[in-house]
Design a protein around this motif. Structure first.
Motif, PDB file in Angstrom:
ATOM      1  N   PHE A 274       0.943  -1.083  -0.229  1.00  0.00           N
ATOM      2  CA  PHE A 274      -0.008   0.035  -0.088  1.00  0.00           C
ATOM      3  C   PHE A 274       0.854   1.146  -0.016  1.00  0.00           C
ATOM      4  CE2 PHE A 274      -2.235  -3.296   1.997  1.00  0.00           C
ATOM      5  CZ  PHE A 274      -3.474  -3.496   1.253  1.00  0.00           C
ATOM      6  N   GLU A 275       0.229   2.295  -0.170  1.00  0.00           N
ATOM      7  CA  GLU A 275       1.156   3.823  -0.225  1.00  0.00           C
ATOM      8  C   GLU A 275       2.159   3.724   0.954  1.00  0.00           C
ATOM      9  OE1 GLU A 275      -0.178   8.180  -0.194  1.00  0.00           O
ATOM     10  OE2 GLU A 275      -1.070   7.051  -1.815  1.00  0.00           O
ATOM     11  N   ASP A 276       1.357   3.291   2.177  1.00  0.00           N
ATOM     12  CA  ASP A 276       2.319   3.659   3.515  1.00  0.00           C
ATOM     13  C   ASP A 276       2.785   2.415   4.241  1.00  0.00           C
ATOM     14  OD1 ASP A 276       0.023   3.065   4.111  1.00  0.00           O
ATOM     15  OD2 ASP A 276      -0.133   4.625   5.504  1.00  0.00           O
ATOM     16  N   GLY A 277       2.961   1.153   3.375  1.00  0.00           N
ATOM     17  CA  GLY A 277       3.230  -0.062   3.859  1.00  0.00           C
ATOM     18  C   GLY A 277       2.767  -1.217   3.316  1.00  0.00           C
ATOM     19  N   GLN A 278       2.767  -2.395   3.997  1.00  0.00           N
ATOM     20  CA  GLN A 278       2.188  -3.684   3.368  1.00  0.00           C
ATOM     21  C   GLN A 278       1.867  -4.534   4.316  1.00  0.00           C
ATOM     22  OE1 GLN A 278       5.817  -5.398   1.468  1.00  0.00           O
ATOM     23  NE2 GLN A 278       6.550  -6.479   3.268  1.00  0.00           N
ATOM     24  N   GLU A 279       0.864  -5.528   3.571  1.00  0.00           N
ATOM     25  CA  GLU A 279       0.214  -6.513   4.513  1.00  0.00           C
ATOM     26  C   GLU A 279       0.788  -7.853   3.820  1.00  0.00           C
ATOM     27  OE1 GLU A 279      -2.060  -7.202   7.798  1.00  0.00           O
ATOM     28  OE2 GLU A 279      -2.013  -5.236   6.905  1.00  0.00           O
ATOM     29  N   GLN A 280       1.186  -8.776   4.749  1.00  0.00           N
ATOM     30  CA  GLN A 280       1.688 -10.130   4.120  1.00  0.00           C
ATOM     31  C   GLN A 280       0.660 -11.312   4.874  1.00  0.00           C
ATOM     32  OE1 GLN A 280       5.552 -10.520   6.287  1.00  0.00           O
ATOM     33  NE2 GLN A 280       6.424  -9.200   4.516  1.00  0.00           N
ATOM     34  N   GLY A 281       0.547 -12.469   3.938  1.00  0.00           N
ATOM     35  CA  GLY A 281      -0.288 -13.507   4.224  1.00  0.00           C
ATOM     36  C   GLY A 281      -1.621 -13.308   4.278  1.00  0.00           C
ATOM     37  N   LEU A 282      -2.005 -12.623   3.296  1.00  0.00           N
ATOM     38  CA  LEU A 282      -3.502 -12.181   2.933  1.00  0.00           C
ATOM     39  C   LEU A 282      -4.022 -13.487   2.225  1.00  0.00           C
ATOM     40  CD1 LEU A 282      -3.102  -8.631   2.155  1.00  0.00           C
ATOM     41  CD2 LEU A 282      -3.878  -9.617   4.241  1.00  0.00           C
ATOM     42  N   ALA A 283      -5.204 -13.984   2.593  1.00  0.00           N
ATOM     43  CA  ALA A 283      -5.948 -15.071   1.741  1.00  0.00           C
ATOM     44  C   ALA A 283      -6.446 -14.308   0.748  1.00  0.00           C
ATOM     45  CB  ALA A 283      -6.879 -15.740   2.655  1.00  0.00           C
ATOM     46  N   GLU A 284      -6.933 -15.295  -0.428  1.00  0.00           N
ATOM     47  CA  GLU A 284      -7.708 -14.813  -1.501  1.00  0.00           C
ATOM     48  C   GLU A 284      -8.925 -14.101  -1.185  1.00  0.00           C
ATOM     49  OE1 GLU A 284      -9.329 -16.834  -5.657  1.00  0.00           O
ATOM     50  OE2 GLU A 284      -7.464 -17.591  -4.903  1.00  0.00           O
ATOM     51  N   ASP A 285      -9.522 -14.676  -0.291  1.00  0.00           N
ATOM     52  CA  ASP A 285     -10.940 -14.163  -0.093  1.00  0.00           C
ATOM     53  C   ASP A 285     -11.147 -12.877   0.778  1.00  0.00           C
ATOM     54  OD1 ASP A 285     -10.322 -15.061   2.472  1.00  0.00           O
ATOM     55  OD2 ASP A 285     -11.903 -16.380   2.736  1.00  0.00           O
ATOM     56  N   GLN A 286      -9.817 -12.568   1.121  1.00  0.00           N
ATOM     57  CA  GLN A 286      -9.843 -10.752   1.613  1.00  0.00           C
ATOM     58  C   GLN A 286      -9.617  -9.798   0.594  1.00  0.00           C
ATOM     59  OE1 GLN A 286      -6.487 -12.446   4.410  1.00  0.00           O
ATOM     60  NE2 GLN A 286      -7.509 -10.979   5.602  1.00  0.00           N
ATOM     61  N   LEU A 287      -9.294 -10.374  -0.490  1.00  0.00           N
ATOM     62  CA  LEU A 287      -9.079  -9.388  -1.661  1.00  0.00           C
ATOM     63  C   LEU A 287     -10.287  -9.480  -2.914  1.00  0.00           C
ATOM     64  CD1 LEU A 287      -5.115 -10.425  -1.978  1.00  0.00           C
ATOM     65  CD2 LEU A 287      -6.187  -8.666  -0.734  1.00  0.00           C
ATOM     66  N   GLU A 288     -10.017  -8.078  -3.252  1.00  0.00           N
ATOM     67  CA  GLU A 288     -11.229  -8.069  -4.257  1.00  0.00           C
ATOM     68  C   GLU A 288     -10.248  -7.199  -5.312  1.00  0.00           C
ATOM     69  OE1 GLU A 288     -15.021  -4.959  -5.156  1.00  0.00           O
ATOM     70  OE2 GLU A 288     -14.186  -5.440  -2.991  1.00  0.00           O
ATOM     71  N   ALA A 289     -10.532  -7.515  -6.558  1.00  0.00           N
ATOM     72  CA  ALA A 289      -9.958  -6.683  -7.914  1.00  0.00           C
ATOM     73  C   ALA A 289     -10.564  -5.571  -7.830  1.00  0.00           C
ATOM     74  CB  ALA A 289     -10.463  -7.677  -9.035  1.00  0.00           C
ATOM     75  N   ALA A 290      -9.472  -4.571  -7.949  1.00  0.00           N
ATOM     76  CA  ALA A 290      -9.855  -3.238  -8.031  1.00  0.00           C
ATOM     77  C   ALA A 290      -9.971  -2.704  -9.532  1.00  0.00           C
ATOM     78  CB  ALA A 290      -8.551  -2.201  -7.366  1.00  0.00           C
ATOM     79  N   ALA A 291     -10.870  -1.856  -9.574  1.00  0.00           N
ATOM     80  CA  ALA A 291     -11.089  -1.305 -10.978  1.00  0.00           C
ATOM     81  C   ALA A 291      -9.874  -0.699 -11.608  1.00  0.00           C
ATOM     82  CB  ALA A 291     -12.034  -0.121 -10.969  1.00  0.00           C
ATOM     83  N   ASP A 292      -9.468  -1.103 -12.719  1.00  0.00           N
ATOM     84  CA  ASP A 292      -8.270  -0.485 -13.437  1.00  0.00           C
ATOM     85  C   ASP A 292      -8.340   0.724 -13.844  1.00  0.00           C
ATOM     86  OD1 ASP A 292      -5.841  -0.630 -14.892  1.00  0.00           O
ATOM     87  OD2 ASP A 292      -6.101  -2.007 -16.302  1.00  0.00           O
ATOM     88  N   GLU A 293      -7.474   1.697 -13.275  1.00  0.00           N
ATOM     89  CA  GLU A 293      -7.578   3.165 -13.601  1.00  0.00           C
ATOM     90  C   GLU A 293      -7.283   3.401 -15.179  1.00  0.00           C
ATOM     91  OE1 GLU A 293      -5.141   4.777 -11.012  1.00  0.00           O
ATOM     92  OE2 GLU A 293      -6.277   4.201  -9.229  1.00  0.00           O
ATOM     93  N   ALA A 294      -6.410   2.489 -15.780  1.00  0.00           N
ATOM     94  CA  ALA A 294      -6.015   2.673 -17.241  1.00  0.00           C
ATOM     95  C   ALA A 294      -7.502   2.678 -18.050  1.00  0.00           C
ATOM     96  CB  ALA A 294      -5.000   1.360 -17.442  1.00  0.00           C
ATOM     97  N   GLU A 295      -8.302   1.887 -17.666  1.00  0.00           N
ATOM     98  CA  GLU A 295      -9.468   1.842 -18.335  1.00  0.00           C
ATOM     99  C   GLU A 295     -10.255   3.156 -18.730  1.00  0.00           C
ATOM    100  OE1 GLU A 295     -12.131  -1.149 -16.644  1.00  0.00           O
ATOM    101  OE2 GLU A 295     -10.781  -2.829 -17.040  1.00  0.00           O
ATOM    102  N   ASP A 296     -10.122   4.284 -17.568  1.00  0.00           N
ATOM    103  CA  ASP A 296     -10.630   5.405 -17.777  1.00  0.00           C
ATOM    104  C   ASP A 296      -9.734   6.310 -18.474  1.00  0.00           C
ATOM    105  OD1 ASP A 296     -12.395   4.422 -15.766  1.00  0.00           O
ATOM    106  OD2 ASP A 296     -10.835   5.172 -14.158  1.00  0.00           O
ATOM    107  N   ASP A 297      -8.936   5.781 -19.135  1.00  0.00           N
ATOM    108  CA  ASP A 297      -7.869   6.482 -20.114  1.00  0.00           C
ATOM    109  C   ASP A 297      -8.011   6.145 -21.576  1.00  0.00           C
ATOM    110  OD1 ASP A 297      -7.190   7.894 -18.008  1.00  0.00           O
ATOM    111  OD2 ASP A 297      -5.471   7.011 -17.428  1.00  0.00           O
ATOM    112  N   GLU A 298      -9.086   5.599 -21.986  1.00  0.00           N
ATOM    113  CA  GLU A 298      -9.062   4.703 -23.166  1.00  0.00           C
ATOM    114  C   GLU A 298      -9.516   5.637 -24.419  1.00  0.00           C
ATOM    115  OE1 GLU A 298     -11.186   1.250 -23.108  1.00  0.00           O
ATOM    116  OE2 GLU A 298      -9.867   0.263 -21.636  1.00  0.00           O
ATOM    117  N   GLU A 299      -9.668   6.796 -24.124  1.00  0.00           N
ATOM    118  CA  GLU A 299     -10.142   7.941 -25.331  1.00  0.00           C
ATOM    119  C   GLU A 299      -9.360   7.923 -26.449  1.00  0.00           C
ATOM    120  OE1 GLU A 299     -11.046  11.716 -23.768  1.00  0.00           O
ATOM    121  OE2 GLU A 299     -11.952  10.976 -22.015  1.00  0.00           O
TER     122      GLU A 299
END
Length: 67
Positions: free
Chosen positions: A42-67
């Motif tokens: 993350f911007e100010d640190g990191q987290e280790q040992g996370l399980a898949e069910d704790q994570l959600e795919a974030a919207a890809d910011e690059a998709e907003d720049d497709e003009e």
């Protein structure tokens, strides 16, 4: 959904100071049971040992720049 390195994800863990924040997967490891665990930076640190069910795919910011 399995994640790979450099994927942008949102953490859902009420016990983490990064709960609700978007970060980047920096490492994928397999535990002794064959399940993937993740390290997310993350911007100010990191987290280790996370399980898949704790994570959600974030919207890809690059998709907003497709003009």
């Amino acid at each position: 959904m399995a994640f790979e390195e450099d994927d942008r994800v949102i953490l859902h863990d009420e016990h983490s100071e990064y709960d609700g924040q978007t970060g980047t997967v920096t490492q994928v490891m397999e535990n002794m049971f064959g399940d993937a665990t993740y390290t997310v930076s993350f911007e100010d640190g990191q987290e280790q040992g996370l399980a898949e069910d704790q994570l959600e795919a974030a919207a890809d910011e690059a998709e907003d720049d497709e003009e």
